[in-house]
Design a protein around this motif. Structure first.
Motif, PDB file in Angstrom:
ATOM      1  N   ASP A  64      39.631  41.053  41.138  1.00 24.98           N
ATOM      2  CA  ASP A  64      39.417  39.654  40.775  1.00 24.98           C
ATOM      3  C   ASP A  64      40.219  39.212  39.564  1.00 24.98           C
ATOM      4  O   ASP A  64      40.035  38.107  39.060  1.00 24.98           O
ATOM      5  CB  ASP A  64      37.923  39.386  40.545  1.00 24.98           C
ATOM      6  CG  ASP A  64      37.369  40.101  39.308  1.00 24.98           C
ATOM      7  OD1 ASP A  64      38.131  40.850  38.641  1.00 24.98           O
ATOM      8  OD2 ASP A  64      36.169  39.920  39.008  1.00 24.98           O
ATOM      9  N   SER A 104      39.600  44.929  46.560  1.00 26.40           N
ATOM     10  CA  SER A 104      39.785  43.588  46.023  1.00 26.40           C
ATOM     11  C   SER A 104      39.694  43.631  44.502  1.00 26.40           C
ATOM     12  O   SER A 104      38.787  44.245  43.941  1.00 26.40           O
ATOM     13  CB  SER A 104      38.716  42.643  46.579  1.00 26.40           C
ATOM     14  OG  SER A 104      38.848  41.349  46.020  1.00 26.40           O
ATOM     15  N   GLU A 159      31.981  49.589  43.457  1.00 24.95           N
ATOM     16  CA  GLU A 159      32.279  48.536  42.498  1.00 24.95           C
ATOM     17  C   GLU A 159      32.610  49.173  41.156  1.00 24.95           C
ATOM     18  O   GLU A 159      31.824  49.954  40.627  1.00 24.95           O
ATOM     19  CB  GLU A 159      31.096  47.587  42.335  1.00 24.95           C
ATOM     20  CG  GLU A 159      30.843  46.681  43.520  1.00 24.95           C
ATOM     21  CD  GLU A 159      29.729  45.681  43.242  1.00 24.95           C
ATOM     22  OE1 GLU A 159      28.634  46.134  42.846  1.00 24.95           O
ATOM     23  OE2 GLU A 159      29.960  44.482  43.389  1.00 24.95           O
ATOM     24  N   THR A 168      35.680  47.156  45.031  1.00 25.49           N
ATOM     25  CA  THR A 168      35.916  45.946  44.251  1.00 25.49           C
ATOM     26  C   THR A 168      36.170  46.332  42.806  1.00 25.49           C
ATOM     27  O   THR A 168      35.416  47.117  42.211  1.00 25.49           O
ATOM     28  CB  THR A 168      34.703  44.997  44.311  1.00 25.49           C
ATOM     29  OG1 THR A 168      34.524  44.543  45.662  1.00 25.49           O
ATOM     30  CG2 THR A 168      34.922  43.787  43.417  1.00 25.49           C
TER      31      THR A 168
END
Length: 206
Positions: free
Chosen positions: A51, A49, A12, A29
């Motif tokens: 956001d 991913s 992350e 992420t």
């Protein structure tokens, strides 16, 4: 952060600055707060991913999505670029999966595509220039916008045109130009070199 060792597990990146070399081999992420790549290199070797949280690339920062992996932009947001030499290289699949009217996912670093780009929803805006010899897929109602700098298409296919959103000042030079203009929104002052895709476009032509 600075590292040359590959990260083996879930990663992350939620804030702060990266100025070294980081490679991932598992899922990653990009979320949370503002993030900066200051001359750093982020090599994404697993599915990733994003956001839409703010990312700024500077000092020739490099982001790459590996072949066989998927980078998903799940919401609108900006990957800003300050200075020159900042790049995003997609050797896998770059997918914009969601978006709102009037907003976009804006990639301001030079974007090189050798894999597949899926503009599945909303607007994917490539405003840092670049090139593609892979496939460009545009979903129903979605847009792929080229703005701010020249973009060259030297191979691959452009698929699933649904609307003509091209500025009227563009000048076609090859007969099947309509197959290209139906697919992308080209902003004024930008050249789209699509010689392998049947057209060379110059929006600054008289």
């Amino acid at each position: 952060a600075s590292s040359t060792a590959p990260c083996q597990r879930y990663v992350e990146f939620t804030g702060g600055s990266l100025n070294g070399k980081v490679s991932t081999t598992g899922a990653a992420t990009l979320g949370g707060g503002a993030k900066t790549l200051s001359g750093g290199e982020l090599t994404l070797g697993g599915n990733t991913s994003w956001d839409g949280s703010a990312i700024t690339a500077s000092n020739s920062a490099k982001i790459s999505n590996a072949a066989g992996k998927t980078f998903t932009a799940s919401a609108d947001g900006t990957l800003a670029a300050t200075g020159t030499g900042n790049t995003f290289t997609n050797d896998g699949t770059f997918t914009k999966s969601n978006g709102n009217a009037g907003s976009s996912t804006d990639i301001q670093a030079a974007f090189t595509n050798t894999g597949t780009v899926n503009a599945s929803a909303g607007t994917l805006k490539l405003s840092g220039g670049g090139s593609s010899n892979g496939n460009l897929n545009i979903g129903n109602g979605a847009k792929l916008a080229i703005a701010g700098a020249d973009f060259a298409i030297s191979g691959g296919a452009i698929n699933n045109a649904t609307a003509n959103a091209v500025a009227p000042s563009l000048r076609p030079t090859k007969p099947n130009f309509s197959e290209v203009v139906a697919l992308m929104e080209i902003c004024a002052g930008v050249r789209l070199n699509a010689s392998a895709m049947l057209a060379r476009i110059c929006s600054a032509c008289g």
